[in-house]
Design a protein around this motif. Structure first.
Motif, PDB file in Angstrom:
ATOM      1  N   PHE A 199     -13.018  14.280   3.613  1.00  0.00           N
ATOM      2  CA  PHE A 199     -11.904  13.327   3.544  1.00  0.00           C
ATOM      3  C   PHE A 199     -11.497  12.882   4.949  1.00  0.00           C
ATOM      4  CE2 PHE A 199     -10.512  15.752  -0.518  1.00  0.00           C
ATOM      5  CZ  PHE A 199     -11.412  15.031  -1.293  1.00  0.00           C
ATOM      6  N   ASP A 200     -11.505  13.807   5.893  1.00  0.00           N
ATOM      7  CA  ASP A 200     -11.213  13.447   7.286  1.00  0.00           C
ATOM      8  C   ASP A 200     -12.308  12.556   7.861  1.00  0.00           C
ATOM      9  OD1 ASP A 200      -8.834  14.923   7.367  1.00  0.00           O
ATOM     10  OD2 ASP A 200      -9.886  16.756   7.960  1.00  0.00           O
ATOM     11  N   THR A 201     -13.558  12.830   7.483  1.00  0.00           N
ATOM     12  CA  THR A 201     -14.668  12.023   7.987  1.00  0.00           C
ATOM     13  C   THR A 201     -14.560  10.587   7.496  1.00  0.00           C
ATOM     14  OG1 THR A 201     -16.071  14.000   8.016  1.00  0.00           O
ATOM     15  CG2 THR A 201     -17.172  11.877   8.180  1.00  0.00           C
ATOM     16  N   LEU A 202     -14.205  10.412   6.226  1.00  0.00           N
ATOM     17  CA  LEU A 202     -13.991   9.054   5.710  1.00  0.00           C
ATOM     18  C   LEU A 202     -12.966   8.315   6.554  1.00  0.00           C
ATOM     19  CD1 LEU A 202     -13.799   9.581   1.831  1.00  0.00           C
ATOM     20  CD2 LEU A 202     -15.646   8.467   3.082  1.00  0.00           C
ATOM     21  N   ARG A 203     -11.834   8.954   6.807  1.00  0.00           N
ATOM     22  CA  ARG A 203     -10.763   8.307   7.573  1.00  0.00           C
ATOM     23  C   ARG A 203     -11.213   7.987   9.001  1.00  0.00           C
ATOM     24  NH1 ARG A 203      -7.854  11.624   4.026  1.00  0.00           N
ATOM     25  NH2 ARG A 203      -6.084  10.558   3.036  1.00  0.00           N
ATOM     26  N   ALA A 204     -11.993   8.891   9.582  1.00  0.00           N
ATOM     27  CA  ALA A 204     -12.437   8.684  10.963  1.00  0.00           C
ATOM     28  C   ALA A 204     -13.352   7.472  11.094  1.00  0.00           C
ATOM     29  CB  ALA A 204     -13.149   9.938  11.467  1.00  0.00           C
ATOM     30  N   HIS A 205     -14.029   7.114  10.009  1.00  0.00           N
ATOM     31  CA  HIS A 205     -14.973   5.996  10.058  1.00  0.00           C
ATOM     32  C   HIS A 205     -14.371   4.694   9.543  1.00  0.00           C
ATOM     33  CE1 HIS A 205     -18.844   7.860  11.273  1.00  0.00           C
ATOM     34  NE2 HIS A 205     -18.248   8.970  10.863  1.00  0.00           N
ATOM     35  N   ALA A 206     -13.119   4.720   9.093  1.00  0.00           N
ATOM     36  CA  ALA A 206     -12.472   3.517   8.573  1.00  0.00           C
ATOM     37  C   ALA A 206     -11.423   3.031   9.569  1.00  0.00           C
ATOM     38  CB  ALA A 206     -11.815   3.809   7.225  1.00  0.00           C
ATOM     39  N   ALA A 207     -11.493   1.759   9.927  1.00  0.00           N
ATOM     40  CA  ALA A 207     -10.508   1.207  10.853  1.00  0.00           C
ATOM     41  C   ALA A 207      -9.101   1.222  10.267  1.00  0.00           C
ATOM     42  CB  ALA A 207     -10.905  -0.220  11.232  1.00  0.00           C
ATOM     43  N   ARG A 208      -9.015   1.156   8.943  1.00  0.00           N
ATOM     44  CA  ARG A 208      -7.734   1.274   8.252  1.00  0.00           C
ATOM     45  C   ARG A 208      -8.006   1.811   6.850  1.00  0.00           C
ATOM     46  NH1 ARG A 208      -9.103  -4.098   8.729  1.00  0.00           N
ATOM     47  NH2 ARG A 208      -9.020  -5.342   6.788  1.00  0.00           N
ATOM     48  N   PRO A 209      -7.042   2.494   6.241  1.00  0.00           N
ATOM     49  CA  PRO A 209      -7.315   3.202   4.974  1.00  0.00           C
ATOM     50  C   PRO A 209      -7.812   2.309   3.850  1.00  0.00           C
ATOM     51  CG  PRO A 209      -5.251   3.963   5.943  1.00  0.00           C
ATOM     52  CD  PRO A 209      -5.693   2.792   6.769  1.00  0.00           C
ATOM     53  N   GLU A 210      -7.338   1.062   3.783  1.00  0.00           N
ATOM     54  CA  GLU A 210      -7.738   0.206   2.663  1.00  0.00           C
ATOM     55  C   GLU A 210      -9.198  -0.218   2.717  1.00  0.00           C
ATOM     56  OE1 GLU A 210      -5.268  -2.479   5.488  1.00  0.00           O
ATOM     57  OE2 GLU A 210      -5.291  -0.389   4.822  1.00  0.00           O
ATOM     58  N   LEU A 211      -9.891   0.125   3.807  1.00  0.00           N
ATOM     59  CA  LEU A 211     -11.320  -0.151   3.878  1.00  0.00           C
ATOM     60  C   LEU A 211     -12.159   0.931   3.207  1.00  0.00           C
ATOM     61  CD1 LEU A 211     -11.489  -1.520   7.529  1.00  0.00           C
ATOM     62  CD2 LEU A 211     -12.029  -2.815   5.449  1.00  0.00           C
ATOM     63  N   ILE A 212     -11.539   2.019   2.757  1.00  0.00           N
ATOM     64  CA  ILE A 212     -12.253   3.078   2.039  1.00  0.00           C
ATOM     65  C   ILE A 212     -12.240   2.759   0.547  1.00  0.00           C
ATOM     66  CG2 ILE A 212     -12.381   5.540   1.537  1.00  0.00           C
ATOM     67  CD1 ILE A 212     -10.795   6.017   4.134  1.00  0.00           C
ATOM     68  N   VAL A 213     -13.409   2.812  -0.084  1.00  0.00           N
ATOM     69  CA  VAL A 213     -13.534   2.520  -1.514  1.00  0.00           C
ATOM     70  C   VAL A 213     -14.097   3.744  -2.218  1.00  0.00           C
ATOM     71  CG1 VAL A 213     -14.570   1.023  -3.251  1.00  0.00           C
ATOM     72  CG2 VAL A 213     -13.921   0.082  -1.012  1.00  0.00           C
ATOM     73  N   PRO A 214     -13.335   4.367  -3.121  1.00  0.00           N
ATOM     74  CA  PRO A 214     -13.828   5.562  -3.814  1.00  0.00           C
ATOM     75  C   PRO A 214     -14.894   5.226  -4.842  1.00  0.00           C
ATOM     76  CG  PRO A 214     -11.703   4.925  -4.689  1.00  0.00           C
ATOM     77  CD  PRO A 214     -11.985   3.994  -3.541  1.00  0.00           C
ATOM     78  N   GLY A 215     -15.550   6.291  -5.342  1.00  0.00           N
ATOM     79  CA  GLY A 215     -16.747   6.105  -6.144  1.00  0.00           C
ATOM     80  C   GLY A 215     -16.582   5.918  -7.626  1.00  0.00           C
ATOM     81  N   HIS A 216     -15.421   6.316  -8.212  1.00  0.00           N
ATOM     82  CA  HIS A 216     -15.298   6.274  -9.674  1.00  0.00           C
ATOM     83  C   HIS A 216     -13.918   5.829 -10.154  1.00  0.00           C
ATOM     84  CE1 HIS A 216     -19.139   8.187 -10.934  1.00  0.00           C
ATOM     85  NE2 HIS A 216     -19.053   8.847  -9.796  1.00  0.00           N
ATOM     86  N   ASP A 217     -13.112   5.304  -9.296  1.00  0.00           N
ATOM     87  CA  ASP A 217     -11.718   5.051  -9.645  1.00  0.00           C
ATOM     88  C   ASP A 217     -11.549   3.700 -10.339  1.00  0.00           C
ATOM     89  OD1 ASP A 217      -8.902   4.812  -9.697  1.00  0.00           O
ATOM     90  OD2 ASP A 217      -8.731   6.024  -7.874  1.00  0.00           O
ATOM     91  N   PRO A 218     -10.970   3.660 -11.562  1.00  0.00           N
ATOM     92  CA  PRO A 218     -10.691   2.381 -12.216  1.00  0.00           C
ATOM     93  C   PRO A 218      -9.767   1.471 -11.412  1.00  0.00           C
ATOM     94  CG  PRO A 218     -10.546   4.170 -13.807  1.00  0.00           C
ATOM     95  CD  PRO A 218     -10.671   4.809 -12.443  1.00  0.00           C
ATOM     96  N   LEU A 219      -9.011   2.041 -10.471  1.00  0.00           N
ATOM     97  CA  LEU A 219      -8.135   1.211  -9.646  1.00  0.00           C
ATOM     98  C   LEU A 219      -8.919   0.215  -8.790  1.00  0.00           C
ATOM     99  CD1 LEU A 219      -5.449   3.797  -8.446  1.00  0.00           C
ATOM    100  CD2 LEU A 219      -5.143   1.925 -10.091  1.00  0.00           C
ATOM    101  N   VAL A 220     -10.192   0.519  -8.517  1.00  0.00           N
ATOM    102  CA  VAL A 220     -11.015  -0.426  -7.760  1.00  0.00           C
ATOM    103  C   VAL A 220     -11.098  -1.756  -8.501  1.00  0.00           C
ATOM    104  CG1 VAL A 220     -13.355  -0.892  -6.911  1.00  0.00           C
ATOM    105  CG2 VAL A 220     -12.333   1.369  -6.582  1.00  0.00           C
ATOM    106  N   MET A 221     -11.267  -1.701  -9.817  1.00  0.00           N
ATOM    107  CA  MET A 221     -11.364  -2.923 -10.609  1.00  0.00           C
ATOM    108  C   MET A 221     -10.035  -3.662 -10.667  1.00  0.00           C
ATOM    109  SD  MET A 221     -14.531  -3.107 -11.505  1.00  0.00           S
ATOM    110  CE  MET A 221     -14.498  -4.393 -12.744  1.00  0.00           C
ATOM    111  N   GLN A 222      -8.937  -2.951 -10.487  1.00  0.00           N
ATOM    112  CA  GLN A 222      -7.624  -3.577 -10.511  1.00  0.00           C
ATOM    113  C   GLN A 222      -7.229  -4.149  -9.151  1.00  0.00           C
ATOM    114  OE1 GLN A 222      -4.655  -0.895 -12.184  1.00  0.00           O
ATOM    115  NE2 GLN A 222      -6.177   0.016 -13.544  1.00  0.00           N
ATOM    116  N   ARG A 223      -7.655  -3.492  -8.083  1.00  0.00           N
ATOM    117  CA  ARG A 223      -7.205  -3.872  -6.745  1.00  0.00           C
ATOM    118  C   ARG A 223      -7.995  -5.011  -6.123  1.00  0.00           C
ATOM    119  NH1 ARG A 223      -5.648   1.895  -3.752  1.00  0.00           N
ATOM    120  NH2 ARG A 223      -4.077   2.529  -5.288  1.00  0.00           N
ATOM    121  N   TYR A 224      -9.241  -5.211  -6.586  1.00  0.00           N
ATOM    122  CA  TYR A 224     -10.095  -6.218  -5.965  1.00  0.00           C
ATOM    123  C   TYR A 224     -10.379  -7.352  -6.939  1.00  0.00           C
ATOM    124  CZ  TYR A 224     -10.774  -3.053  -2.067  1.00  0.00           C
ATOM    125  OH  TYR A 224     -10.560  -2.251  -0.974  1.00  0.00           O
ATOM    126  N   PRO A 225     -10.626  -8.555  -6.417  1.00  0.00           N
ATOM    127  CA  PRO A 225     -10.842  -9.717  -7.291  1.00  0.00           C
ATOM    128  C   PRO A 225     -12.268  -9.800  -7.816  1.00  0.00           C
ATOM    129  CG  PRO A 225     -10.922 -10.400  -4.997  1.00  0.00           C
ATOM    130  CD  PRO A 225     -10.566  -8.932  -4.987  1.00  0.00           C
TER     131      PRO A 225
END
Length: 263
Positions: A219-245
């Motif tokens: 989880f720390d590694t993900l954050r270290a490689h993302a310029a900002r948190p919203e650039l991280i996209v999880p692998g199975h979350d239905p919220l991805v379909m809600q948050r993106y067009p």
């Protein structure tokens, strides 16, 4: 200039589930928490790269999972012909990420070498670990290696202009995530490093685990490689379909664009 890609998540299945199934130690506020299944496509004028390739109807059926659509045939909805794809990234070898290798006749497959050692090694005698793998899938990737079509990586790698791999382990021994350069910045496609936003936000790992300490560090590694948190996209979350067009009205509920900011 670094190559830039359009990036899509294509949903091909879902399963009903409850909160306690997604967090080690359960959840005190148990309730419905469904899980979506995705494949991802990065493309530009030069190439199309597929990231993970889903499960088959047969392997999903063994586990009570049902396809909403064939994940590879559905790439045509995004104007991608699997027969022309030259690079497929496998974040790991679990059945729901590697099941359709046979539908990519020209592709080279990118995988962390420790993941293959894990999938064919001594740990597979433990049913708790082996149940996430499909032996026919594992054997299929072994055969592709004999045909010279697997590129094994041992650590971080820049595999194409604008696309790189970062290994973490944890959920599986050779798990890796993918960084893709897009017009909104470098998207960190977590795959199963974090199944849901909530796993990484609350530091509660998913229940399928090879090494819990590595999962937490990841989880720390993900954050270290993302310029900002919203650039991280999880692998199975239905919220991805809600948050993106969606790419178009006809793909509403089927695919979303990850190369643009969340809605």
């Amino acid at each position: 200039m670094t190559a830039e890609y359009e990036l899509f998540a294509l949903k091909y299945a879902m399963r009903p589930a409850r909160r306690h199934e997604h967090f080690i130690g359960g959840d005190p506020h148990d309730g419905p928490m469904p899980m979506d299944y995705f494949v991802w496509l990065a493309r530009n004028r030069d190439r199309s790269v597929v990231i993970d390739i889903g499960f088959t109807a047969e392997s999903g059926g063994k586990r009570g999972r049902k396809l909403e659509r064939d994940p590879i045939d559905s790439l045509a909805l995004l104007d991608c012909d699997p027969a022309t794809v030259e690079d497929v990234i496998l974040t790991h070898m679990h059945y729901d990420h590697v099941g359709n290798f046979h539908k990519f006749p020209k592709a080279r497959f990118h995988l962390q070498e420790p993941e293959m050692h894990y999938a064919v090694g001594r740990h597979m005698r433990h049913k708790q670990l082996a149940r996430s793998f499909e032996p026919d899938d594992v054997c299929g990737i072994v055969r592709l290696n004999f045909d010279g079509r697997v590129t094994y990586h041992n650590g971080p790698a820049d595999i194409l202009p604008g696309i790189s791999l970062v290994p973490t382990g944890g959920h599986s021994a050779g798990l890796q995530f993918v960084k893709i350069n897009t017009k909104r910045g470098v998207v960190v496609l977590a795959s199963d490093v974090s199944h849901f936003y909530e796993n990484m936000e609350t530091y509660r790992p998913f229940t399928t685990a090879f090494h819990i300490g590595d999962m937490l560090d990841a989880f720390d590694t993900l954050r270290a490689h993302a310029a900002r948190p919203e650039l991280i996209v999880p692998g199975h979350d239905p919220l991805v379909m809600q948050r993106y067009p969606a790419p178009s009205p006809k793909l509403e509920g089927i695919a979303v664009r990850l190369d643009v900011d969340p809605k």
